[in-house]
Design a protein around this motif. Structure first.
Motif, PDB file in Angstrom:
ATOM      1  N   ALA A   8       0.978  -1.235  -0.011  1.00 18.16           N
ATOM      2  CA  ALA A   8       0.031   0.030   0.152  1.00 18.16           C
ATOM      3  C   ALA A   8       0.863   1.171  -0.046  1.00 18.16           C
ATOM      4  CB  ALA A   8      -0.941  -0.070   1.283  1.00 18.16           C
ATOM      5  N   LEU A   9       0.316   2.333  -0.224  1.00 14.99           N
ATOM      6  CA  LEU A   9       0.960   3.751  -0.022  1.00 14.99           C
ATOM      7  C   LEU A   9       0.384   4.469   1.158  1.00 14.99           C
ATOM      8  CD1 LEU A   9       1.415   4.875  -4.053  1.00 14.99           C
ATOM      9  CD2 LEU A   9       3.275   3.901  -2.366  1.00 14.99           C
ATOM     10  N   GLU A  10       1.033   4.990   1.903  1.00 13.06           N
ATOM     11  CA  GLU A  10       0.422   5.850   2.814  1.00 13.06           C
ATOM     12  C   GLU A  10       0.731   7.197   2.694  1.00 13.06           C
ATOM     13  OE1 GLU A  10       1.145   6.892   7.668  1.00 13.06           O
ATOM     14  OE2 GLU A  10       2.346   5.044   6.945  1.00 13.06           O
ATOM     15  N   VAL A  11      -0.386   8.070   2.550  1.00 14.13           N
ATOM     16  CA  VAL A  11      -0.023   9.339   2.252  1.00 14.13           C
ATOM     17  C   VAL A  11       0.345  10.138   3.502  1.00 14.13           C
ATOM     18  CG1 VAL A  11      -1.332  11.291   1.265  1.00 14.13           C
ATOM     19  CG2 VAL A  11      -2.023   9.187   0.626  1.00 14.13           C
ATOM     20  N   LEU A  12       1.428  11.012   3.186  1.00 13.35           N
ATOM     21  CA  LEU A  12       1.970  11.625   4.332  1.00 13.35           C
ATOM     22  C   LEU A  12       1.671  13.229   4.021  1.00 13.35           C
ATOM     23  CD1 LEU A  12       5.494   9.925   4.576  1.00 13.35           C
ATOM     24  CD2 LEU A  12       3.161   9.535   5.854  1.00 13.35           C
ATOM     25  N   GLY A  65       2.901  19.365  -7.538  1.00 15.19           N
ATOM     26  CA  GLY A  65       3.925  18.672  -6.541  1.00 15.19           C
ATOM     27  C   GLY A  65       3.333  18.637  -5.236  1.00 15.19           C
ATOM     28  N   GLY A  66       4.278  18.190  -4.596  1.00 11.81           N
ATOM     29  CA  GLY A  66       4.102  18.400  -2.794  1.00 11.81           C
ATOM     30  C   GLY A  66       3.511  16.983  -2.241  1.00 11.81           C
ATOM     31  N   LEU A  67       3.532  16.005  -3.245  1.00 12.43           N
ATOM     32  CA  LEU A  67       2.882  14.758  -2.655  1.00 12.43           C
ATOM     33  C   LEU A  67       4.125  14.070  -1.930  1.00 12.43           C
ATOM     34  CD1 LEU A  67       0.815  12.530  -2.413  1.00 12.43           C
ATOM     35  CD2 LEU A  67       1.930  11.550  -4.527  1.00 12.43           C
ATOM     36  N   ARG A  68       3.825  13.555  -0.928  1.00 11.29           N
ATOM     37  CA  ARG A  68       4.723  12.754  -0.094  1.00 11.29           C
ATOM     38  C   ARG A  68       4.077  11.193   0.483  1.00 11.29           C
ATOM     39  NH1 ARG A  68       7.127  12.835   5.312  1.00 11.29           N
ATOM     40  NH2 ARG A  68       5.669  14.732   5.834  1.00 11.29           N
ATOM     41  N   VAL A  69       4.640  10.186  -0.070  1.00 15.52           N
ATOM     42  CA  VAL A  69       4.028   8.849   0.197  1.00 15.52           C
ATOM     43  C   VAL A  69       4.868   7.897   0.969  1.00 15.52           C
ATOM     44  CG1 VAL A  69       2.234   9.080  -1.484  1.00 15.52           C
ATOM     45  CG2 VAL A  69       4.404   8.069  -1.934  1.00 15.52           C
ATOM     46  N   ARG A  70       4.489   7.030   1.723  1.00 16.90           N
ATOM     47  CA  ARG A  70       5.459   5.858   2.295  1.00 16.90           C
ATOM     48  C   ARG A  70       4.921   4.704   2.016  1.00 16.90           C
ATOM     49  NH1 ARG A  70       4.576   6.551   7.774  1.00 16.90           N
ATOM     50  NH2 ARG A  70       6.629   8.022   7.930  1.00 16.90           N
ATOM     51  N   ALA A  71       5.773   3.744   1.559  1.00 18.62           N
ATOM     52  CA  ALA A  71       5.687   2.521   0.807  1.00 18.62           C
ATOM     53  C   ALA A  71       5.311   1.398   2.166  1.00 18.62           C
ATOM     54  CB  ALA A  71       6.574   1.758   0.452  1.00 18.62           C
ATOM     55  N   ALA A 150      -3.865  13.396   4.112  1.00 15.71           N
ATOM     56  CA  ALA A 150      -2.518  12.708   5.008  1.00 15.71           C
ATOM     57  C   ALA A 150      -3.174  11.763   6.193  1.00 15.71           C
ATOM     58  CB  ALA A 150      -1.691  13.884   5.712  1.00 15.71           C
ATOM     59  N   GLY A 151      -2.638  10.662   6.022  1.00 20.11           N
ATOM     60  CA  GLY A 151      -3.194   9.498   6.927  1.00 20.11           C
ATOM     61  C   GLY A 151      -3.753   8.345   6.351  1.00 20.11           C
ATOM     62  N   ASP A 152      -4.206   8.875   4.974  1.00 17.58           N
ATOM     63  CA  ASP A 152      -4.741   7.635   4.148  1.00 17.58           C
ATOM     64  C   ASP A 152      -3.706   6.567   3.876  1.00 17.58           C
ATOM     65  OD1 ASP A 152      -7.167   8.899   4.397  1.00 17.58           O
ATOM     66  OD2 ASP A 152      -7.375   9.719   2.217  1.00 17.58           O
ATOM     67  N   VAL A 153      -4.134   5.333   3.882  1.00 19.03           N
ATOM     68  CA  VAL A 153      -3.724   4.412   3.193  1.00 19.03           C
ATOM     69  C   VAL A 153      -4.381   3.688   1.958  1.00 19.03           C
ATOM     70  CG1 VAL A 153      -2.543   2.046   3.925  1.00 19.03           C
ATOM     71  CG2 VAL A 153      -2.545   3.871   5.642  1.00 19.03           C
ATOM     72  N   LEU A 154      -3.580   3.854   0.977  1.00 18.44           N
ATOM     73  CA  LEU A 154      -4.214   3.475  -0.480  1.00 18.44           C
ATOM     74  C   LEU A 154      -3.587   2.018  -0.799  1.00 18.44           C
ATOM     75  CD1 LEU A 154      -3.617   6.961  -2.384  1.00 18.44           C
ATOM     76  CD2 LEU A 154      -5.571   6.180  -0.795  1.00 18.44           C
ATOM     77  N   PRO A 155      -4.687   1.078  -1.070  1.00 15.29           N
ATOM     78  CA  PRO A 155      -4.120  -0.234  -1.258  1.00 15.29           C
ATOM     79  C   PRO A 155      -3.548  -0.145  -2.902  1.00 15.29           C
ATOM     80  CG  PRO A 155      -6.445   0.016  -1.398  1.00 15.29           C
ATOM     81  CD  PRO A 155      -6.049   1.147  -0.913  1.00 15.29           C
ATOM     82  N   VAL A 156      -2.898  -1.110  -2.908  1.00 18.89           N
ATOM     83  CA  VAL A 156      -2.145  -1.675  -4.263  1.00 18.89           C
ATOM     84  C   VAL A 156      -2.786  -2.774  -4.634  1.00 18.89           C
ATOM     85  CG1 VAL A 156      -0.187  -1.813  -5.519  1.00 18.89           C
ATOM     86  CG2 VAL A 156       0.059  -0.132  -3.778  1.00 18.89           C
ATOM     87  N   GLY A 157      -3.094  -2.708  -5.977  1.00 20.33           N
ATOM     88  CA  GLY A 157      -3.564  -4.033  -6.485  1.00 20.33           C
ATOM     89  C   GLY A 157      -2.719  -5.112  -6.758  1.00 20.33           C
ATOM     90  N   PRO A 158      -3.020  -6.265  -7.189  1.00 21.13           N
ATOM     91  CA  PRO A 158      -2.031  -7.348  -7.603  1.00 21.13           C
ATOM     92  C   PRO A 158      -1.282  -6.964  -8.740  1.00 21.13           C
ATOM     93  CG  PRO A 158      -4.368  -7.981  -8.058  1.00 21.13           C
ATOM     94  CD  PRO A 158      -4.353  -6.590  -7.179  1.00 21.13           C
ATOM     95  N   ALA A 159       0.179  -7.323  -8.667  1.00 22.70           N
ATOM     96  CA  ALA A 159       0.926  -6.981  -9.990  1.00 22.70           C
ATOM     97  C   ALA A 159       0.486  -7.745 -11.177  1.00 22.70           C
ATOM     98  CB  ALA A 159       2.324  -7.326  -9.726  1.00 22.70           C
ATOM     99  N   PRO A 160       0.663  -6.960 -12.192  1.00 21.58           N
ATOM    100  CA  PRO A 160       0.104  -7.688 -13.427  1.00 21.58           C
ATOM    101  C   PRO A 160       1.141  -8.820 -13.826  1.00 21.58           C
ATOM    102  CG  PRO A 160       1.039  -5.502 -14.005  1.00 21.58           C
ATOM    103  CD  PRO A 160       0.822  -5.767 -12.548  1.00 21.58           C
TER     104      PRO A 160
END
Length: 289
Positions: A8-12, A65-71, A150-160
Motif C-alpha cells: 500500500a501507499l500511505e499518504v503523508l 507537486g508536494g505529494l509525499r508517500v510511504r511504502a 494525510a494519513g490515508d493508506v491507499l491499497p495497491v492491486g496485484p501486480a500484472p
C-alpha cells in the motif's frame, strides 16, 4: 486497507491537490455523469506502460507537486507528466523511471518548474473501490474515491503478469510559458461577431488562477456576441471553449459539466488536450485553426 499482497501507499502530504484517476468513467453521460479521468491522458498512460500495468490502472494525479508517500511492503512506482524533483528517503531519483520502493521508504515530489500535473503510477494500480466502473475522482460531481488526505493508506492491486520492458524513457518536458492549441470553430461560432472570431485566433489568452480540473478560466481579448439571449442547455465535451457573458472563454477539461447554456465558439482538438491540462496559471495560450 492494503492490497492482496499487503502492499500500500500511505499518504503523508498531498500538496495543493492530489486525486485518484484512471482512464475515465464511460457510458453514463445520459445520466448526467461525465467521463472525468486523468486530465493529461498521455502522461497517465505512459506511467502505466512503464510499469506494464493494464491501460486503465488507477494512479495519483498530483497538481503542482508536494505529494509525499510511504511504502507499505515493496512497491514499484514511476512519476510522469510535469517534471518534478523526485526523492526517495532523501536521496535523488528521476522522473519517467521505474523506481522500486522498499518497505517503509518515503517518496517525495517537489514542485515542477514547468507544467502543472504529475502522475504517480504504481505497479498493480491504486486499488480503491470503483464507482460506476471507474476509480476517477470527479471534482465537479464529487463522484468517485474520496480525495486523499494525510494519513490515508491507499491499497495497491496485484501486480500484472507482465514485467516492465524498460527502466527509463526519454520524454520531452511537458508544459511551458506558451502553448499552441488547435481548434475547430463551432458549434456556436455564429453567436459571435467576425471581430470575436478574429480575436480568438490572433490574440493571446492567459490561464488564470481560477482554474481547476473542471476548466481553465482564461483572460484575454473579450469575445463579443452577435446576438442577445441565451441558449437552452446542450451537451458539452472536453475541449469546449465556452464563453460566458463577460466574453472571456473557459476551456473545459476532464471534469467539465456534461451540459451548458453558454455558447461554445470553438473546440480544442482531443490530441491537444494533454497540453491544455499542463497549462499552469500564467501560461499564454494561442488558438489556431
Amino acid at each position: 486497507m492494503s492490497g492482496t499482497d499487503g502492499s500500500a501507499l500511505e499518504v503523508l502530504a498531498t500538496g495543493p491537490m492530489t486525486t485518484v484517476q484512471d482512464a475515465g468513467r464511460f457510458g453514463h453521460a445520459a445520466l448526467g455523469v461525465g467521463r472525468s479521468g486523468a486530465a493529461d491522458p498521455d502522461s497517465y498512460a505512459l506511467a502505466n506502460r512503464l510499469l506494464a500495468n493494464p491501460p486503465g490502472a488507477a494512479a495519483l494525479e498530483v497538481t503542482l507537486g508536494g505529494l509525499r508517500v510511504r511504502a507499505h511492503g515493496t512497491v514499484t512506482v514511476t512519476v510522469t507528466g510535469a517534471r518534478v524533483p523526485v526523492r526517495v528517503d532523501g536521496g535523488g531519483a528521476a522522473a519517467n523511471e521505474v523506481l522500486h520502493l522498499s518497505d517503509g521508504a518515503e517518496l517525495t515530489l517537489g514542485v515542477p518548474d514547468r507544467g502543472l500535473r504529475s502522475y504517480l503510477g504504481v505497479r498493480g494500480g491504486v486499488d480503491v473501490p470503483p464507482v460506476l466502473g471507474s476509480r476517477s475522482t470527479d471534482v465537479l460531481a464529487w463522484l468517485g474515491p474520496e480525495v486523499p488526505v494525510a494519513g490515508d493508506v491507499l491499497p495497491v492491486g496485484p501486480a500484472p503478469a507482465a514485467f516492465p520492458n524498460l527502466d527509463h524513457v526519454p520524454v520531452w518536458p511537458v508544459g511551458g510559458d506558451r502553448v499552441e492549441l488547435r481548434v475547430e470553430l463551432g458549434p456556436r461560432e455564429d453567436w459571435f461577431t467576425e471581430r470575436a472570431r478574429t480575436a480568438l485566433l490572433s490574440g493571446d489568452y492567459e490561464v488564470t488562477p481560477r482554474s481547476d480540473r473542471v476548466g481553465a478560466r482564461l483572460t484575454g481579448p473579450a469575445l463579443e456576441r452577435a446576438r442577445e439571449g441565451e441558449l437552452p442547455s446542450e451537451g458539452m465535451v472536453a475541449g469546449s471553449l465556452q464563453v460566458p457573458p463577460d466574453g472571456e472563454p473557459v476551456l473545459f477539461l476532464a471534469d467539465h459539466p456534461v451540459t451548458g447554456g453558454y455558447p461554445v465558439i470553438a473546440v480544442v482538438r482531443s490530441a491537444d488536450l494533454p497540453r491544455a491540462a499542463q497549462a499552469r496559471p500564467g501560461t499564454r495560450i494561442r488558438f489556431v485553426l
